[in-house]
Write an enzyme that holds these catalytic residues in place. Sequence first.
Site, mmCIF file in Angstrom:
data_model
loop_
_atom_site.group_PDB
_atom_site.id
_atom_site.type_symbol
_atom_site.label_atom_id
_atom_site.label_comp_id
_atom_site.label_asym_id
_atom_site.label_seq_id
_atom_site.Cartn_x
_atom_site.Cartn_y
_atom_site.Cartn_z
ATOM 1 N N SER A 107 0.829 -1.195 0.000
ATOM 2 C CA SER A 107 0.000 0.000 0.000
ATOM 3 C C SER A 107 0.876 1.263 0.000
ATOM 4 O O SER A 107 1.672 1.457 -0.917
ATOM 5 C CB SER A 107 -0.949 -0.052 1.202
ATOM 6 O OG SER A 107 -1.913 0.968 1.136
ATOM 7 N N HIS B 103 -5.821 -8.980 1.849
ATOM 8 C CA HIS B 103 -6.068 -9.057 3.292
ATOM 9 C C HIS B 103 -4.913 -9.754 4.009
ATOM 10 O O HIS B 103 -5.074 -10.235 5.130
ATOM 11 C CB HIS B 103 -7.381 -9.810 3.564
ATOM 12 C CG HIS B 103 -8.581 -9.120 3.014
ATOM 13 N ND1 HIS B 103 -9.090 -7.964 3.571
ATOM 14 C CD2 HIS B 103 -9.364 -9.393 1.948
ATOM 15 C CE1 HIS B 103 -10.151 -7.567 2.876
ATOM 16 N NE2 HIS B 103 -10.322 -8.414 1.884
ATOM 17 N N GLU C 40 -2.676 14.289 12.337
ATOM 18 C CA GLU C 40 -2.693 15.597 11.689
ATOM 19 C C GLU C 40 -1.873 15.579 10.405
ATOM 20 O O GLU C 40 -2.314 16.071 9.363
ATOM 21 C CB GLU C 40 -2.159 16.668 12.645
ATOM 22 C CG GLU C 40 -3.168 17.147 13.673
ATOM 23 C CD GLU C 40 -4.437 17.710 13.035
ATOM 24 O OE1 GLU C 40 -4.316 18.489 12.063
ATOM 25 O OE2 GLU C 40 -5.533 17.360 13.488
#
Length: 312
Positions: free
Chosen positions: A137, A292, A233
């Site tokens: 990812s 997964h 943030e």
Amino acid sequence: MSNFAMSALCRILTRGVYCGPSSCLSVTGLRDFCSGVSRLDRAGSDSPVNLTYDVFDGKGDSTPLVFLHGLFGSKSNFHSIAKSLVQRTGRKVLTVDARNHGKSPHSPVLTYEAMTHDLTHLLGQLHIGKCVLIGHSMGGKVAMTTALSQLSLVERLVVVDISPSPTSAHTSFHAYIQAMKEVKIASNIPRSTARRLAEDQLRKIVKERSVRQFLLTNLEEQNGHYGWRINLEAISNHLEDIMGFPDFNNTYEGPTLFLGGSSSAYISSEDYPEIQRLFPCADIQYIPDASHWIHADKPLDFISSIITFLQS
């Protein structure tokens, strides 16, 4: 704690900790801990941060494997995989916490250029001149950026469940971040209770239990107070960067494997032209558990695919 005790503790910790049959040296930002420096905002936009990493030592002298995790993940995601690969290949394996994740320092900057700078800085410190990069990812995009910008550093490249194409259309990350920001937990309660309360609050937005459990790996306690160890943030402010990918006009010519899950939306036929443009030697494969794998106890298809690629 006395200064003498603190000094002794730092000496022990910085020498490493061995775990299991394959030695695992844990390096957890101890320079900052031992000098009393906070993890927060230690790096400017041009400065690399000193990443936390684990080393699983193999007996062979082949090129080491370096694992890079995805958004909201950490180096611990790969520990069982790393141990299996050490045993089956004899190679040294490193698992790395990205900036703003795990135990690595926090920074207001979270771009692929910055994360690549961190990684090359770490590999230079470790005198690793060539490696096999395996990224999942977000980590897959760091791996691709590194391969395209540091051609001589990457011997082989494995990209798991991601492509160099924009991915924002497929994600619920905005909602996950907002849900995590809204979690409120009382102080000085047992960790099991805190975790249950946090999951109850996440459940309204994060419907999949496996995803909630994954996000909850980031819940930590400090002096009786609970919070998230990832820098929400910075992630929120740079989510557009994370979902995108830097522009490159050059190519990476080394052996490359793109692994996608059979039901994954993150590597589709629409991505093939861009993959082939940037990585002309790429092989694209789909396996049942790739999308997964991070939640699987023993992702055997994933491990077997890596070993086959290394032997090709």
